[in-house]
Design an enzyme around this catalytic site. Structure first.
Site, PDB file in Angstrom:
ATOM      1  CG  LEU A 157      -1.941   1.122   1.336  1.00  0.00           C
ATOM      2  CD1 LEU A 157      -2.752   1.288   0.055  1.00  0.00           C
ATOM      3  CD2 LEU A 157      -2.861   0.881   2.534  1.00  0.00           C
ATOM      4  CE1 TYR A 158       5.218   5.766   2.548  1.00  0.00           C
ATOM      5  CE2 TYR A 158       6.889   4.065   2.878  1.00  0.00           C
ATOM      6  CZ  TYR A 158       6.542   5.402   2.800  1.00  0.00           C
ATOM      7  OH  TYR A 158       7.494   6.370   2.970  1.00  0.00           O
TER       8      TYR A 158
END
Length: 251
Positions: A157-158
């Site tokens: 996600l990051y």
């Protein structure tokens, strides 16, 4: 021109400027004479950074902003310009870094990450860059991460949100560079900040040990790279992603 006046007359907006890399960047830009607006969610911390800059003879202002969408981004840009005039420097530093398995991330996690890490910078640039282009000058620096460059367990996600910011950096350089606006990015590795202080004991050092430098970076070291990209020292640098990761990208 002395170093202390290198950015005299310039105006800058640093998002996420109340702590960590953003705070170090705001201090460094103000130290070169720039009029700095720093944004964040914590007014107390923001006020302390402003007071620190003013005590050193610089000019700074804090604007409370919870960046998450087009409206909040455009509002911040307009408030900053009202305080210091048309912006010459934009540092898209504000971000969140959720770690963990893909299967455990919720839609709310996804929206929050992409809202702050991608959507807010997009609309800040949308609001600010056209004016820079009209004036024929400006510098935009996006803060990415080394895990935007390679796959890492727990970083989907990051890392993907910052990979989007890397592509935006290159696209904006192509779009605005011909009209005098330089757009670049820095890609920090493990860095000692208030945020990373909450990581499990030893994990930051373990991550840093994988790079040739063998240690975490400091916020001042990352800020120095941002300042380089913000000033005419990097006048022939456009669309670049500058690793500030202790050499991790090399191994």
């Amino acid at each position: 021109m002395s170093e202390a006046s290198e950015l005299a007359g310039a105006s800058a907006l640093v998002t996420g400027g109340t702590s960590g890399i953003g705070r170090a960047t705001a201090l460094a830009l103000a130290g070169l004479g720039a009029r700095v607006v720093l944004s964040g969610r914590d007014a107390d911390r923001g006020g302390k950074v402003v007071a620190e800059i003013e005590a050193a003879g610089g000019e700074a202002h804090f604007v409370a902003a919870d960046l998450r969408d087009e409206t909040s981004a455009r509002t911040l840009a307009r408030e900053a310009a009202a305080l210091v005039g048309p912006l010459d420097i934009l540092v898209n530093n504000a971000g969140i870094f959720p770690f963990g398995p893909t299967g455990e991330a919720t839609e709310a996690d996804f929206d929050a990450t992409y809202g702050l890490n991608v959507k807010a910078p997009y609309f800040l640039v949308s609001e600010i860059a056209p004016g820079m282009a009209e004036r024929g000058r400006g510098s935009i620096i996006n803060v990415s991460t080394m895990v935007a460059e390679y796959g890492a367990d727990g970083m989907a996600l990051y890392g993907s949100s910052k990979a989007a910011l890397v592509l935006l950096t290159k696209a904006w350089a192509a779009e605005y560079g011909p009209r005098g606006v330089r757009v670049n990015a820095v890609s920090p590795g493990p860095t000692l900040t208030e945020g990373t202080a909450g990581m499990p004991d030893g994990s930051l050092d373990a991550l840093a040990s994988q790079a040739p430098a063998g240690r975490p970076g400091t916020t001042q070291e990352v800020a120095a790279a941002i300042v380089y990209l913000a000033t005419d020292r990097s006048s022939f640098v456009q669309g670049a992603v500058l690793p500030v990761d202790g050499g991790r990208i090399a191994v």
